[in-house]
Design an enzyme around this catalytic site. Structure first.
Site, PDB file in Angstrom:
ATOM      1  N   ARG A  50       0.853  -1.188   0.000  1.00  0.00           N
ATOM      2  CA  ARG A  50       0.000   0.000   0.000  1.00  0.00           C
ATOM      3  C   ARG A  50       0.891   1.242   0.000  1.00  0.00           C
ATOM      4  O   ARG A  50       1.904   1.279   0.711  1.00  0.00           O
ATOM      5  CB  ARG A  50      -0.886   0.040   1.252  1.00  0.00           C
ATOM      6  CG  ARG A  50      -2.044  -0.953   1.249  1.00  0.00           C
ATOM      7  CD  ARG A  50      -3.101  -0.596   0.193  1.00  0.00           C
ATOM      8  NE  ARG A  50      -4.245  -1.477   0.242  1.00  0.00           N
ATOM      9  CZ  ARG A  50      -4.394  -2.597  -0.469  1.00  0.00           C
ATOM     10  NH1 ARG A  50      -3.447  -2.972  -1.304  1.00  0.00           N
ATOM     11  NH2 ARG A  50      -5.481  -3.326  -0.359  1.00  0.00           N
TER      12      ARG A  50
ATOM     13  N   HIS B 131      -0.793  -0.492  -9.603  1.00  0.00           N
ATOM     14  CA  HIS B 131      -1.485  -1.357  -8.634  1.00  0.00           C
ATOM     15  C   HIS B 131      -1.981  -2.648  -9.319  1.00  0.00           C
ATOM     16  O   HIS B 131      -3.181  -2.939  -9.323  1.00  0.00           O
ATOM     17  CB  HIS B 131      -2.653  -0.604  -7.967  1.00  0.00           C
ATOM     18  CG  HIS B 131      -3.036  -1.187  -6.637  1.00  0.00           C
ATOM     19  ND1 HIS B 131      -3.395  -0.416  -5.559  1.00  0.00           N
ATOM     20  CD2 HIS B 131      -3.126  -2.474  -6.220  1.00  0.00           C
ATOM     21  CE1 HIS B 131      -3.694  -1.205  -4.535  1.00  0.00           C
ATOM     22  NE2 HIS B 131      -3.534  -2.469  -4.913  1.00  0.00           N
TER      23      HIS B 131
HETATM   24  C1  GLV Z   1      -5.066  -5.340  -3.650  1.00  0.00           C
HETATM   25  O1  GLV Z   1      -4.547  -4.319  -3.437  1.00  0.00           O
HETATM   26  C2  GLV Z   1      -5.597  -6.202  -2.657  1.00  0.00           C
HETATM   27  O2  GLV Z   1      -5.733  -5.805  -1.493  1.00  0.00           O
HETATM   28  O3  GLV Z   1      -5.885  -7.357  -2.989  1.00  0.00           O
END
Ligand code: GLV
Length: 311
Positions: free
Chosen positions: A226, A274
């Protein structure tokens, strides 16, 4: 009848979820937000980044299934119904994807591809020294299901792998450190740091000016967890000073990353949007359907979140 509501920005996946869940739950009433029907009928929600306040609107909600491995996207809702159990998604396919990402990023820096990319642009045919893999220390921060899989796979490639977690862990073949005391020792040995932590009150900003300084001179940072775990301005300063030689980032404090953000163009940063672990309904449906079965049978749920810990 099991009334299940899907809440996700990826609405193109709704038909897959419906089909895959129907094959496993025969009395399923499947709905897709915003067409939730009678709010009092919704019992189970599958959610990725639900709008704040939405989950509080279902008075008979019995289970919230995260469509991601992290649950910060649920716990940051101030109106989250606190008495409803939340389960994380622990999907072996996603864990494999995360490990692939970690291996790619670690090898990128270990084999100096960051520098060879520049050499190619400069039409420069030049060899760089290559440290022995066993002497390259890789620190995996966070030893949950993802961290542990990454650590094993990195160790199988021959790296000297260290793990760090909040509480003590024993993982065969991996030197494990823990807690605040273990953190400085761990960071000092992380030539390449791979971040696999959940974002919680305790971990927000855990990589900051002080902790980045604790990494060895010329080390590398891989963040596939994150953005909020790393103070970006401190990372940029460490990159500019050369203390951190490179960063491979799949996540940023603000997503999507604003077009004028300096991370986009920093010469020592590799960025991806991401994508390290993408939820695949085909495989994610198994643990989710199993938890729905358990809920209805009154059996203990798997991968239950402790809201106080934040994961
Ligand atoms: C992606 O960021 C997840 O939490 O799976």
């Amino acid at each position: 009848m099991a009334v299940v509501l899907l809440v996700t920005p990826r609405t193109n996946e709704a038909a897959d979820w419906a089909r895959l869940l129907r094959a496993r739950i025969h009395d399923l009433d499947f709905r897709v937000h915003p067409d939730s029907g009678e709010a009092g009928e919704v019992e189970i929600v599958l959610a990725w980044k639900p709008p704040h306040g939405l989950l509080a609107r279902f008075p008979r909600l019995r289970l919230i299934c995260s469509l991601g491995m992290g649950v910060d996207h649920l716990l940051d809702d101030p109106d989250l119904p606190r008495s409803v159990p939340i389960v994380r998604l622990v999907d072996s396919n996603m864990i494999e994807q995360m490990s692939e990402y970690a291996l790619y990023a670690v090898l990128h820096f270990h084999r100096r591809f960051d520098v060879y990319e520049r050499f190619q642009r400069e039409r420069r045919w030049q060899e760089l020294p290559l440290p022995h893999t066993r002497s390259r220390r890789v620190g995996v921060m966070g030893m949950g299901a993802t961290g542990e899989d990454c650590a094993h796979k990195l160790a199988a490639l021959g790296f000297a792998v260290f793990g760090w977690s909040r509480t003590p862990k024993r993982v065969p073949g991996i030197t494990c450190l823990h807690g605040a005391d273990g953190l400085t020792v761990f960071l000092a040995q992380s030539d390449i740091l791979v971040i696999c932590l959940p974002l919680t009150r305790a971990t927000a900003g855990i990589l900051n000016e002080r902790t980045l300084r604790a990494l060895p001179q010329g080390s590398y940072v891989v963040n596939m967890a994150r953005g909020g775990l790393v103070i970006e301005k401190d990372l940029l300063a460490s990159l500019d000073s050369g203390h951190i030689a490179g960063a491979f980032l799949d996540v940023t404090e603000e997503e999507p990353l604003p077009a004028d953000h300096p991370l986009w163009t920093h010469p020592n940063v590799r960025l991806t949007p991401h994508i390290a672990g993408l939820t695949n309904p085909q495989t994610a449906v198994e643990p989710i359907a199993e938890n729905i079965r358990r809920l209805r049978a009154g059996e203990p749920l798997h991968d239950l979140v402790d809201p106080a810990l934040g994961y």
